[in-house]
Design a protein around this motif. Structure first.
Motif, PDB file in Angstrom:
ATOM      1  N   ASN A   1     -15.635  -4.657  -1.789  1.00  0.00           N
ATOM      2  CA  ASN A   1     -16.079  -4.763  -3.173  1.00  0.00           C
ATOM      3  C   ASN A   1     -17.060  -3.637  -3.521  1.00  0.00           C
ATOM      4  O   ASN A   1     -18.151  -3.556  -2.953  1.00  0.00           O
ATOM      5  CB  ASN A   1     -16.729  -6.130  -3.409  1.00  0.00           C
TER       6      ASN A   1
ATOM      7  N   GLY B   1       0.803  -1.207   0.000  1.00  0.00           N
ATOM      8  CA  GLY B   1       0.000   0.000   0.000  1.00  0.00           C
ATOM      9  C   GLY B   1       0.843   1.266   0.000  1.00  0.00           C
ATOM     10  O   GLY B   1       0.447   2.292  -0.574  1.00  0.00           O
TER      11      GLY B   1
ATOM     12  N   GLY C   1     -12.841   1.723   0.212  1.00  0.00           N
ATOM     13  CA  GLY C   1     -11.520   1.115   0.320  1.00  0.00           C
ATOM     14  C   GLY C   1     -11.420  -0.226  -0.371  1.00  0.00           C
ATOM     15  O   GLY C   1     -11.738  -0.361  -1.553  1.00  0.00           O
ATOM     16  N   THR C   2     -11.005  -1.247   0.375  1.00  0.00           N
ATOM     17  CA  THR C   2     -10.777  -2.574  -0.197  1.00  0.00           C
ATOM     18  C   THR C   2     -12.046  -3.417  -0.311  1.00  0.00           C
ATOM     19  O   THR C   2     -12.005  -4.517  -0.845  1.00  0.00           O
ATOM     20  CB  THR C   2      -9.746  -3.333   0.660  1.00  0.00           C
TER      21      THR C   2
ATOM     22  N   THR D   1      -8.493   4.379   4.283  1.00  0.00           N
ATOM     23  CA  THR D   1      -7.869   3.568   3.238  1.00  0.00           C
ATOM     24  C   THR D   1      -8.508   2.198   3.091  1.00  0.00           C
ATOM     25  O   THR D   1      -8.718   1.711   1.981  1.00  0.00           O
ATOM     26  CB  THR D   1      -6.365   3.405   3.529  1.00  0.00           C
ATOM     27  N   HIS D   2      -8.845   1.554   4.203  1.00  0.00           N
ATOM     28  CA  HIS D   2      -9.330   0.177   4.149  1.00  0.00           C
ATOM     29  C   HIS D   2     -10.855   0.074   4.098  1.00  0.00           C
ATOM     30  O   HIS D   2     -11.391  -1.015   3.880  1.00  0.00           O
ATOM     31  CB  HIS D   2      -8.776  -0.619   5.326  1.00  0.00           C
TER      32      HIS D   2
ATOM     33  N   ALA E   1     -13.928   3.091  -4.499  1.00  0.00           N
ATOM     34  CA  ALA E   1     -12.887   2.509  -3.661  1.00  0.00           C
ATOM     35  C   ALA E   1     -12.054   3.593  -2.995  1.00  0.00           C
ATOM     36  O   ALA E   1     -11.697   3.488  -1.819  1.00  0.00           O
ATOM     37  CB  ALA E   1     -11.997   1.602  -4.500  1.00  0.00           C
ATOM     38  N   TYR E   2     -11.762   4.644  -3.751  1.00  0.00           N
ATOM     39  CA  TYR E   2     -10.841   5.658  -3.242  1.00  0.00           C
ATOM     40  C   TYR E   2     -11.156   7.000  -3.887  1.00  0.00           C
ATOM     41  O   TYR E   2     -11.559   7.059  -5.045  1.00  0.00           O
ATOM     42  CB  TYR E   2      -9.396   5.245  -3.562  1.00  0.00           C
TER      43      TYR E   2
ATOM     44  N   GLN F   1     -15.071  -2.174   7.304  1.00  0.00           N
ATOM     45  CA  GLN F   1     -16.145  -3.096   6.917  1.00  0.00           C
ATOM     46  C   GLN F   1     -17.348  -3.011   7.834  1.00  0.00           C
ATOM     47  O   GLN F   1     -18.492  -3.124   7.375  1.00  0.00           O
ATOM     48  CB  GLN F   1     -15.621  -4.533   6.885  1.00  0.00           C
TER      49      GLN F   1
ATOM     50  N   ARG G   1       1.928   2.049  -3.530  1.00  0.00           N
ATOM     51  CA  ARG G   1       0.809   2.588  -4.309  1.00  0.00           C
ATOM     52  C   ARG G   1       0.566   4.058  -3.949  1.00  0.00           C
ATOM     53  O   ARG G   1       0.303   4.893  -4.822  1.00  0.00           O
ATOM     54  CB  ARG G   1      -0.450   1.757  -4.072  1.00  0.00           C
TER      55      ARG G   1
END
Length: 376
Positions: free
Chosen positions: A236, A49, A233-234, A200-201, A255-256, A204, A52
């Motif tokens: 779906n 990460g 984030g991560t 970032t993540h 996502a971002y 959930q 990126r």
């Protein structure tokens, strides 16, 4: 090659990198006439990460092999940590020499350790910028080795630290109207916006809570006149978008978001984790916010991060119960209540605006610039 370089150390998450990027941006503004001879280099972790994030920033960097300090319950990891530590310090010394580094700034986290120790070995000026209300173990260990300490929060754990606002990039602030931000984000300019972010993540538990809330037809009805912008984030994106679509709630799941200032500028109400950067962004943009601190942090530092703005009346802290049904009932009640109360949102925004601290990148960049001027 530059004759003098500033090294910014911090990694593991974007939350440790972006404050350094903010300071670097401000430093370039200050020392524009010296850019040809001044270098800027970042030291980050080897986590994918980080690479990126650096690619998005377009900054030169080196990935250091150091690993996080293991907890007392994971002493079996100590030998591997020590090996990585020695290698990390050695490689940090090489970076400082190879790039003719004149000053080191570290924003905390495990990458900061080798950078500060290496700078101390070479006798270089070195500053720590503490971001969280409860300094992490790395910060508590390295701050005595620093020649200057800044902190975004007053804390007895860092005596003598200069208190500043958390350094934010200009892209994290919005200075135009909400309609302009919504149009740039592809949103309906006429609908109010709930901006949901788990950093970032994605967080959930917040995502699942939002999906549970909108799946209830009665609760979904409360979104009439509203739309949701959800940075997941991560998680779906298609799954989240499908949940909003099935509920008939106008939403854009992504996502971002590169320009976080746009997202805050578009928002009437924010739902967020309470990482240091997230709190600073919501506060800087003076948006009424529901903070759900990460429930998995043993020290509860995210709750402390949000305490100042919540105490000033600019935000509310809501417990994340993790269970979607429990969150839909508790957090959902707070969310729908604020969505239906324009006056309360306005009062919270005003309180946030009046209490927000001065932005810290200016202070730290001034300290660096003075050192660079003396290094001529």
């Amino acid at each position: 090659m530059p004759t003098s370089t500033v090294l910014f150390a911090g990694g593991g998450t974007g939350g440790h990198i972006y404050p350094n990027a903010a300071i670097a941006d401000r430093l370039r503004d200050r020392l524009r006439d010296r850019l040809p001879e001044m270098g800027i280099h970042f030291l980050v972790s080897q986590r994918p990460g980080d690479a990126r994030t650096m690619a998005k920033l377009g900054e030169a960097f080196t990935a250091n092999p150091v690993k996080p300090l293991p907890s007392p319950r994971q002493l079996w990891r100590a030998p591997g940590f020590l090996l990585a530590w020695r290698r990390g310090v050695g490689e940090a010394v090489e970076v400082l020499r190879a790039h003719h580094v004149a000053v080191v700034v570290a924003t905390g986290g495990f990458v900061s350790g080798p950078a500060i120790v290496a700078a101390a070995k070479l006798g270089l000026p070195r500053a720590m910028v503490n971001l969280d209300a409860i300094p992490g173990r790395a910060n508590r260990r390295i701050y005595p080795r620093c020649t200057k300490v800044f902190s975004a929060h007053a804390t007895p754990m860092l005596p003598g630290a200069e208190i500043i606002g958390l350094p934010l990039r200009s892209s994290s602030r919005w200075t135009s109207d909400a309609q302009a931000a919504r149009l740039q984000l592809g949103l309906d300019p006429a609908r109010r916006v709930v901006f949901v972010t788990g950093a970032t993540h994605g967080a959930q538990s917040i995502i699942l809570a939002m999906m549970k809330i909108v799946s209830d037809p009665a609760k979904a009805q409360a979104f009439s006149g509203w739309q949701v912008l959800h940075q997941c984030g991560t998680f779906n994106v298609a799954t989240l978008q499908a949940a909003y679509d099935a509920a008939g709630v106008p939403a854009k799941a992504v996502a971002y978001i590169d320009g976080m200032g746009q997202a805050y500028g578009a928002a009437d109400l924010v739902v967020s984790r309470a990482g240091a950067g997230s709190v600073a962004e919501a506060w800087a943009n003076a948006r009424a916010t529901l903070f759900l601190p990460n429930p998995y942090h043993a020290d509860g530092h995210q709750r402390h991060n949000a305490a100042a703005v919540a105490g000033a009346g600019g935000a509310m802290i809501v417990e994340d119960h993790v269970d979607p049904a429990h969150n839909a009932a508790d957090f959902g009640r707070q969310l729908l209540g604020l969505m239906g109360d324009h006056q309360r949102r306005a009062t919270m925004a005003a309180a946030s605006r009046e209490s927000r601290p001065p932005e810290g990148a200016n202070v730290v960049s001034k300290w660096i610039a003075e050192i660079m001027d003396n290094d001529v």
